[in-house]
Design an enzyme around this catalytic site. Sequence first.
Site, PDB file in Angstrom:
ATOM      1  N   ASP A 234      -1.966  -1.122  -1.795  1.00 31.80           N
ATOM      2  CA  ASP A 234      -0.070  -1.747  -1.335  1.00 31.80           C
ATOM      3  C   ASP A 234       0.497  -2.973  -2.057  1.00 31.80           C
ATOM      4  O   ASP A 234      -1.221  -3.664  -2.832  1.00 31.80           O
ATOM      5  CB  ASP A 234      -0.598  -1.930   0.302  1.00 31.80           C
ATOM      6  CG  ASP A 234       1.394  -2.100   0.500  1.00 31.80           C
ATOM      7  OD1 ASP A 234       2.387  -2.003   0.196  1.00 31.80           O
ATOM      8  OD2 ASP A 234       1.138  -1.520   2.315  1.00 31.80           O
ATOM      9  N   TRP A 235       1.355  -3.582  -2.034  1.00 30.79           N
ATOM     10  CA  TRP A 235       1.905  -4.738  -3.223  1.00 30.79           C
ATOM     11  C   TRP A 235       1.040  -5.625  -2.788  1.00 30.79           C
ATOM     12  O   TRP A 235       1.581  -6.219  -1.735  1.00 30.79           O
ATOM     13  CB  TRP A 235       3.268  -4.826  -3.312  1.00 30.79           C
ATOM     14  CG  TRP A 235       3.856  -3.526  -4.117  1.00 30.79           C
ATOM     15  CD1 TRP A 235       5.011  -4.346  -4.826  1.00 30.79           C
ATOM     16  CD2 TRP A 235       3.429  -2.379  -4.220  1.00 30.79           C
ATOM     17  NE1 TRP A 235       5.158  -3.127  -6.249  1.00 30.79           N
ATOM     18  CE2 TRP A 235       4.226  -1.900  -5.650  1.00 30.79           C
ATOM     19  CE3 TRP A 235       2.765  -1.394  -3.907  1.00 30.79           C
ATOM     20  CZ2 TRP A 235       4.480  -0.711  -6.755  1.00 30.79           C
ATOM     21  CZ3 TRP A 235       2.453   0.034  -4.345  1.00 30.79           C
ATOM     22  CH2 TRP A 235       3.032   0.107  -5.383  1.00 30.79           C
TER      23      TRP A 235
END
Length: 828
Positions: A234-235
């Site tokens: 995920d970012w």
Amino acid sequence: MTDTLQGPHTHPDLHDLLDRMTLEEQVSLLAGADFWRTAAVPRLNIPQLKVSDGPAGVRGGGPLVGGVKTAAYPVGIALGSSWNVDLLHEIGASLAREALDKGAGVLLAPTINVLRSALNGRNFENYAEDPVLTGRLAVAYVHGLQQNGVAATPKHFAGNESEYQRGTISSDIPERALRELYLRPFEMVVREADPWAIMTAYNRLDGVYCSEHPWLLQTVLREEWGFTGLVMSDWGGTHSAAESTRAGLDLEMPGPARARADLLQEAQRDPATAAAVRERAHAVLRLIERTGTFTHPRDVSDAAERDTDHPGTRALIRRAGAESMVLLKNTGLLPLAPGRTVAVIGPNASAAQIMGGGSAQMNAHRAVSPLDGLRESGHATRVSTAVGCDNDKYLPVPQVPVRITYRAQEGGAETARDERSQAEVMWFQYPQGVDPRAFHATLTLTVHAPHDGTYDFSLASAGHSRLQLNGDTLVDNWEAWTPGATYFGFGSDEVRGQRHLNAGPHELVVTFSPNDFQNGIAGFNAVRVGFRPEPAEDSVRQAAALAAQADYAVVCVGTNGDWETEGVDRWGLDLPGRQNELVQAVLNANPHTVVLLQTGGPVTMPWLARAPAVLQAWFPGQEAGHAIADVLYGHADPGGRLPQTFPATLKDDPTHPLTPDVQYPGENGHVEYREGLYTGYRHVDRHGVTPLYPFGHGLSYTTFEVSNAQLSAPTLTAGESVTVHVQVKNTGTRAGSTVVQLYVHDRESRLERPHKELKAFAKIHLDPGQIGSVTLPVGMRDLAYHDPAAHAWVAEAGDFDLLIGQSSADLPLTVHLTLDTPWSEPTR
């Protein structure tokens, strides 16, 4: 070594390509080039691959607000309510076309975490509380997407069932619950749909970050399930270089590399890390290959994105929205008769609540409100409206042009200019010459005061901000800035101010500058301006008076994307603000009132006994108002069935004791899943609580009878499967749909099991009086539980009841099945 391996439109041999790459080039592939794109290797004609947020639309490479327009589909919990695998396949295929319009070969979707709690902030993005329902829908969605050339990215793997401290908290999950509930949808989608990518969760799982968890990423995902795709973070969710690479994380996002900034040096020192780099680089190349990007490189620039409004997409979204709506209660008021007057009341009447918040946001082609939909339907002789009360968590954002001037520092020379379409700005990209970590921006906008009076103003920002009117400071969010709940936890809380304004235009000036708060996503800055007239004290009374003058009232209450959003959990179960008061007042004024709910999850309903009709519409996408009007007037049957138990009170939710503790939301960096297997309807069965509405519940405008359940064989031998054929009759006078649900009850087992578990379902549409049938399969895994001591799925020989009906609380049919020999399937 030659400088080029293949031309731009050839199909490369990936192992040969890896052999020709330098270690530095291999490492370069293992982190994004920027926020949405992988790195290219021009020397070898390795193109960039663009990814885009989903799952209810394709935003492209633009900001979370504004940006290129795109189609907005019903949110996850709405699609979960459809219980329709064919519809999910159709939506996946439609989203593939939307992704290609944006130059994206990867959609960051679907979101398939199981709903553990009523307060998960991303309830609205997920499908269901049940792993089989979630998994079946996800398989169909992934098939539809990937059969049309766009990679799916099921997320968030694993244990991300709430947003509280999600970036660091450890989800401590007993292995049986982990295997049977939280990993099961991922296992189904990997084994049955072969997704080309998977995204790891931010959180830790039993103390280890999911993005560097060897057991999760290697042992379970790749070795047990046979996953062949790419694993991305995920970012901002990558925490190490060599360790995450060796653990099985292929791609750090976004880029440029942060956690993996020193990966090349570590790989040069350690042969094991260098070997892992090659393996991870192969996964990136394979994803590029699978999406057809080697043979047909796309223009991945944001400037090339298309905002095509495809013929048929509006109709699909409208149909899907209607099929997702759950008619919770109806004493005969619905469908509404045409040719009458209608008062549309409430904070969600003229505001189109089409989506949740966070990374699921997009700039929709349009947003049709319930008021718009009812007026445009042409069925009412007059449609009047009143707000009654607000449901704002944050003040509304003025939808007016904003001029932005940039300077390197306050008082310095101007370096760039920009313009945005509304008074909320999230900077994912910057004009040339602007340093994301060191700039001073001045935002200028004009708001209109419709009348003399008191007005509320607000600021929230990821960075320092200040709001001024005519040179006077209205809101100061600069010196005392502190982290709060906005912008995924990277922004402040909202800070408010108030002024008396004369009617007319007023110019506002916002100054903004980044701060030193580090958040793992380099250069993320945002500011939001809020503006609203102070609500009238007698607004509820005025709305009720208007409702009394109409033949029908539709009171539109619920939440919006500020309440239902990524990064922060839900507020509770009671409708925010004065909405319950408004519903009571309208019911008192007009007995012919429909309560239209738009939320991302369960809410309490203290007015339920008096309401003749309650329709849960969720956030049904850009055609919301049209889909709502279709259902209210009976042009579409309300096709939804609840994918999540609605508890009567918060204390009936299995994860919420009377006081917060380690079970929810968590303490000292840990959240313990103490309820184990007993969430949702499993909890209801075990503890004998009475929910407000049970899992699987939903009414049609017609009635159905299920009967004559026939088992293909009464006895089953290990390794075999059976089917159950069920007759369904439409016993009413209208066409409609129902969902036939099959639950398995194990009469006796060595380990404790829930009383029943959903294992199969089928949706069927029938005309009045029509008789049809559905076929429900039952196999070994449907009879099995996970035995941690044996490291295996186990189905014990003995008797099972197959319970069949139209909700978890309405199961009139039972057929008996005997497994004559035990069965097991090792997990390792």
